[in-house]
Structures are given as C-alpha cells and as structure tokens.
Design a protein around this motif. Sequence first.
Motif, short mmCIF file in Angstrom:
data_model
loop_
_atom_site.label_atom_id
_atom_site.label_comp_id
_atom_site.label_asym_id
_atom_site.label_seq_id
_atom_site.Cartn_x
_atom_site.Cartn_y
_atom_site.Cartn_z
N GLN A 3 0.75 -1.17 0.04
CA GLN A 3 0.04 0.02 0.19
C GLN A 3 0.94 1.35 -0.03
O GLN A 3 0.62 2.39 -0.79
N THR A 5 4.05 1.62 -1.14
CA THR A 5 4.72 1.50 -2.33
C THR A 5 3.85 2.34 -3.49
O THR A 5 4.29 3.09 -3.85
N ILE A 6 2.72 1.76 -3.55
CA ILE A 6 1.81 2.20 -4.55
C ILE A 6 1.29 3.49 -4.35
O ILE A 6 1.34 4.47 -5.15
N ALA A 44 6.74 1.05 -13.12
CA ALA A 44 5.94 0.34 -12.12
C ALA A 44 6.61 -1.19 -12.06
O ALA A 44 6.78 -1.76 -10.96
N PHE A 49 5.66 -4.17 -9.92
CA PHE A 49 4.28 -4.42 -10.23
C PHE A 49 3.85 -4.67 -11.75
O PHE A 49 3.86 -3.54 -12.53
N ILE A 71 -4.75 -2.31 -3.89
CA ILE A 71 -3.92 -1.34 -5.05
C ILE A 71 -4.88 -0.38 -5.65
O ILE A 71 -4.56 0.62 -6.13
N GLU A 74 -5.76 2.77 -3.91
CA GLU A 74 -4.61 3.62 -4.03
C GLU A 74 -4.65 4.42 -5.53
O GLU A 74 -4.36 5.39 -5.48
N LEU A 75 -4.80 3.51 -6.61
CA LEU A 75 -4.69 4.07 -7.86
C LEU A 75 -5.80 5.03 -7.83
O LEU A 75 -5.71 5.93 -8.59
#
Length: 380
Positions: A3, A5-6, A44, A49, A71, A74-75
Amino acid sequence: MVQRTIRDFVRKELMPYEQQVLKNEREGRPGMSREEIRALQDKAKALGFWGINTPEEYGGADLGPMMTAIIQMELGRTFVPFGFGGSADNILYYCNEEQKERYLLPVINGERRSCFALTEPGAGSDAANIRMSAVKDGDHWVLNGEKVFITNGNEADFAMVFAVTDKEKGARGGVTCFLVDREMGWRSEYIHTLGEWGPASLVFENVRVPEENILGELGGGFNLGMQWIGQGRWMIPARGLGAAERLLQMAIDHAKSRVTFGKPIADRQAIQWMIADSAVEIEATRWLVLKAAWMSEQKLDNRHDASIAKLYGANMANRVVDRVLQIHGGMGYTKELPIERWYREMRVWRIFEGTDEIQRFIIARNLLRGHVKVGESMEQ
C-alpha cells in the motif's frame, strides 16, 4: 508495504501528470498518450508491479483479489488514466493453446489490446437479452449486430464478442463468445459521454469469424460474460474509495483555510457534518470491498457481497464528491480544480457493470429466495 509503495508511486509518478491530463482533455485529446502510459508502466514494473493478477507461469505477480483491492484503492487517488501492464481479461485464460499465442500472450506483453463486447442498444443490465446473431456458414460464423458503450472499443485490436448462436436456448447455452480481430471487418464509432470515459459503438455487418476463434465452448458465452462482469463489481467501489479519500482531504484542507464572516468554514456545523458523514461512508465502503475481495480470494461465492459493495460504494463516491464540490463553492464548479472532473466521471459508476437498480434486484432476490440469510454470506 504494498500500500505504501503504490501510494508513493501515485504521488510521485502519476499526480504530476494531472494538470497535463486536464489540459489535454479540455482540448479534446486523450489525457495521456500510449507512449506515456507505457513509460509509467515500465517504472511500475521496475518496482515489481507487473501483471498483478496474471499467473506466475505467464510472468505475472498473481497478487490475488485482496491485494488487488488495496492497489485499486490507491490508484483511485488520481484520475490519471493508468493501469499496470502485463495483465489480460480474466476470461482470456480460457483460450486454447493456439489462441493463447495469438491473443492472450500478446495482450499480456502489451502488443495487442482487447475489449469486452457484450452490451447492446437493447441489452445493458439485462445481458441475457442480447440480439447480435452468429449464423454458421461452413467453417465460419457470420456476425451481425451492434455493441454499445464498449470500453477500449476505439483502441482495441480485437474484441471478445458475445453473440446468439441458438435462439431457442438463449442465455442458457445459446450464447457464444468469439475472438474477433478488427481486420475481420467490424468498425468502431466514438460515443461522447458526460465524463472523460470514451466508449465505442461496434458495428458488425456480415463479419466472418473462423470456427477456431470461439473462446471456450460453443454456447458457453453467457457464463464467461458473467465471470467478466462479476470481477469488476467490487473493483469499482475500490477505486471509488481512493478517489473519495483524496477528495475528502481536499475538502478538509479547504475548509480550514477558507474564511467567511471572520471564521474558517471548518468551524461551521454544516461543513463538519458533511466531512463526518463522508468519513463514515468511506470507512464502511472499505470493509464492504475487502469482504467481497476476501471471499473471492477464498474461492467463495461473493456475488451477493460484490453487489452490496458496488451499490453502496458507487453511491458513496457520488455523495462524497457532491459534498466536496459544495464545500469548495464556486471554485469547485470550475475546471481549475479536478473536482468537477471527478464529479462527471463518478456518475457512470452507478450505471456500468450493473446499475443501482440491478444491484438492488440481485440483493433482494437473494434474500427473498433464501439464497442468503440475513447476517450471512452466500457460502457461510
């Protein structure tokens, strides 16, 4: 760790593109070029990813539904049109070995683009009512009809097209999915919408498709279509949750700095209640989404829970963006801020992948017929 990292990737790599995306869209151009998106996907990929739901045998990470939900949350914090590379539609894994070489692997590798073509002018939420015909002619099938609101339909190299091969059987064994290359003769036409989503109308006039291009089994198309749709239902509120969190923080920051009659509007109870209600609804959506994703990860029937998450989450996002626009007042209504952009985009979330009304129908039917007991899931 994933989480964080994204979230860092979204903040450092995607958000800086937001003003460019808004400018491009205002001038009638795509928010980002395919080259720009591919460059971001390569960044990414360097972080690990790539193909987040692609099986390891195809070079993917295969992180599973729970991690995918996190993910997507977060996006959702940005409207920059980005998705991780190395993935393919879930039903493309039903390709036979020869089809994998022509369709599945090129999609995973980013060499070809696909689109899912089920919806028709007279068959949206009622997917069983599709009318596109496929008539056998020697070792080919001849397709005639129209598909509408097809995401990626203008850019796709091939379509996963659902057509009626047996009118008597209909959705119960009479619908087949075909892999149809654009070169086989179908054409796409751009559909202008309220938001920046630019779907297509696909027109098929005597398009000949080889028998070998049937995906899965003859007559097995409707089940494939439902598998594709089922996957997307809890993904929509996951993305909406991230957007709502970003928007709520914008509202909080603005409320603390905007002064009226000598006081920040954050001191006004009317503003406080909008912020409080939004925070509660965001948190409720989080657990609805995570439950649906967890059930999918456990190979449990999550259709009921996915419908609940889709219904509540899509409406939550629309309520939150409306409150945030209201808190910003006139500035929220302008194109100087991204709020109005999210406002337009989110409205379709209550329509595609099953309208609010269809989700309510599914939820009520499951309860009234006893498929689900109150306080339980479908396989509890």
